[in-house]
Design a protein around this motif. Sequence first.
Motif, short mmCIF file in Angstrom:
data_model
loop_
_atom_site.label_atom_id
_atom_site.label_comp_id
_atom_site.label_asym_id
_atom_site.label_seq_id
_atom_site.Cartn_x
_atom_site.Cartn_y
_atom_site.Cartn_z
N GLN A 164 -9.20 3.21 6.16
CA GLN A 164 -8.85 4.57 5.73
C GLN A 164 -7.72 4.53 4.69
N VAL A 165 -8.01 3.86 3.60
CA VAL A 165 -7.01 3.69 2.54
C VAL A 165 -7.35 4.48 1.27
N SER A 166 -8.46 5.20 1.29
CA SER A 166 -8.86 5.95 0.10
C SER A 166 -7.75 6.89 -0.34
N GLY A 167 -7.50 6.92 -1.64
CA GLY A 167 -6.46 7.78 -2.19
C GLY A 167 -5.09 7.13 -2.27
N GLN A 168 -4.94 5.93 -1.70
CA GLN A 168 -3.66 5.24 -1.76
C GLN A 168 -3.59 4.34 -3.00
N GLY A 183 7.51 12.03 -7.73
CA GLY A 183 6.31 12.33 -8.51
C GLY A 183 5.63 11.13 -9.13
N LEU A 184 6.28 9.98 -9.18
CA LEU A 184 5.70 8.83 -9.88
C LEU A 184 4.42 8.34 -9.22
N CYS A 185 4.33 8.42 -7.89
CA CYS A 185 3.13 7.92 -7.21
C CYS A 185 1.89 8.72 -7.58
N HIS A 186 2.07 9.90 -8.17
CA HIS A 186 0.94 10.73 -8.59
C HIS A 186 0.60 10.54 -10.07
N LEU A 209 0.87 -1.18 0.00
CA LEU A 209 0.00 0.00 0.00
C LEU A 209 0.90 1.22 0.00
N ILE A 210 0.67 2.13 -0.95
CA ILE A 210 1.49 3.32 -1.10
C ILE A 210 0.62 4.55 -0.93
N GLY A 211 1.00 5.41 0.01
CA GLY A 211 0.23 6.64 0.14
C GLY A 211 0.66 7.48 1.32
N PHE A 212 0.40 8.79 1.19
CA PHE A 212 0.63 9.73 2.29
C PHE A 212 2.07 9.66 2.82
N GLY A 213 3.01 9.55 1.88
CA GLY A 213 4.42 9.59 2.24
C GLY A 213 4.96 8.32 2.87
N LYS A 214 4.21 7.24 2.80
CA LYS A 214 4.72 6.00 3.40
C LYS A 214 4.29 4.80 2.55
N SER A 215 4.98 3.70 2.78
CA SER A 215 4.69 2.45 2.10
C SER A 215 4.63 1.33 3.12
N ARG A 216 3.69 0.44 2.99
CA ARG A 216 3.63 -0.70 3.90
C ARG A 216 3.35 -1.98 3.12
N GLY A 217 4.06 -3.03 3.48
CA GLY A 217 3.86 -4.32 2.85
C GLY A 217 2.68 -5.04 3.48
N LEU A 218 2.00 -5.85 2.68
CA LEU A 218 0.85 -6.62 3.14
C LEU A 218 1.27 -8.09 3.28
N ALA A 219 0.95 -8.67 4.43
CA ALA A 219 1.47 -10.00 4.76
C ALA A 219 0.65 -11.12 4.13
N SER A 220 1.35 -12.13 3.63
CA SER A 220 0.74 -13.35 3.13
C SER A 220 1.10 -14.52 4.03
N HIS A 221 0.35 -15.60 3.89
CA HIS A 221 0.60 -16.82 4.65
C HIS A 221 1.45 -17.78 3.83
N PRO A 222 2.23 -18.65 4.48
CA PRO A 222 2.99 -19.65 3.74
C PRO A 222 2.06 -20.72 3.16
N TRP A 282 12.31 -2.46 -4.93
CA TRP A 282 11.92 -1.16 -5.48
C TRP A 282 11.31 -0.27 -4.39
N ASN A 283 11.39 1.03 -4.63
CA ASN A 283 10.83 2.01 -3.70
C ASN A 283 10.36 3.20 -4.53
N LEU A 284 9.05 3.46 -4.54
CA LEU A 284 8.53 4.56 -5.35
C LEU A 284 9.07 5.91 -4.91
N ALA A 285 9.55 6.00 -3.66
CA ALA A 285 10.14 7.26 -3.19
C ALA A 285 11.39 7.62 -3.98
N ASP A 286 12.00 6.64 -4.64
CA ASP A 286 13.18 6.90 -5.47
C ASP A 286 12.80 7.52 -6.81
N TYR A 287 11.51 7.63 -7.09
CA TYR A 287 10.99 8.19 -8.34
C TYR A 287 10.09 9.38 -8.00
#
Length: 335
Positions: free
Chosen positions: A275-279, A299-302, A245-258, A292-297
Amino acid sequence: MDLNIPSALTQVLLIEDVSQIGYARRSAQQLAELLGFDETDAGRVALVATELASNILKHAAHGELHLRATGNQGVEMIAVDRGQGFDLESCLVDGFSTGGTQGIGMGAISRVAQVFDVHADQRGTAMLARLYPRTSNARDIRYGVSQHSLHNDPACGDAWHLAIEAGRFSVMVADGLGHGSEAERAARAGEEMFAQDPFQDSATLLNDMHIGMNGTRGGAVAVAQYDAVADRLRFTGVGNIGASLIGFGKSRGLASHPGIVGVQYRKAQPFDYAQVSGQLLILYSDGLQSRWNLADYPGLCHRHPALIAAILHRDFCRGRDDVTVFVIALEAIDG
């Protein structure tokens, strides 16, 4: 608007010589005609394909034109290169040229296409154009997907599927073990089960996919369901489908099960994110590197999600497996 958009490979056209511009033009026009564009609208698609391919040669000497159907009557074209980029605002002004030409190409694309977006930096450029028939009332869906098989094999071991209803969507990405026809059979079996009832409880949905993939190699599967009214994303994953999930200046990974869907896994617990609207939601198979990290690009997240998917594939494809990158904006989708 109720839509079911099935998995499909991205058609990649190499643009390395002026002779390949004509093939790109014909390929794009043929896709438009297949989707029901009339002669005039198919001509618009052909014009944009020509300008996109020409711009690759002008600004980067070589690159690729990615071609696919949007799933809601449209044609999508993305010119992708590794050139040094350019000043976008200047290039959109008719008469400005960095290649000694008349300088009308990029301005023409932005006027003819219903959707036009660009990201350019020192790594290269990705330029998006989406076109719809003039008689269509389709609205752009802010999603993008870049799917490629290993070594251009006609069989792809990845599959994805996007289902849309008013105010909500459900999406899956599956990666069959290995690559080739048997991996494709596993992933497609999962997609087929998903498409039958994509909005049912996700744990039940994973179980149905497990049954449907039984007897195949099995694979990794992730399902994400977004409800715009509740402003909630529910994510359920088994195996190594990456999710962020990418948004509001931060990124978080979503966990999967083995586990391996179709072979063996314990009951998958859904995870809810409020409260994920806009992400942005990004799902990707392990054919894409995870560093990868979108922060390295900047404006790309927009930018349009289709550009994000294409750029991540360009810069982080491992090159030793099938790869799928799916990006979608978390927002209400209506007709």
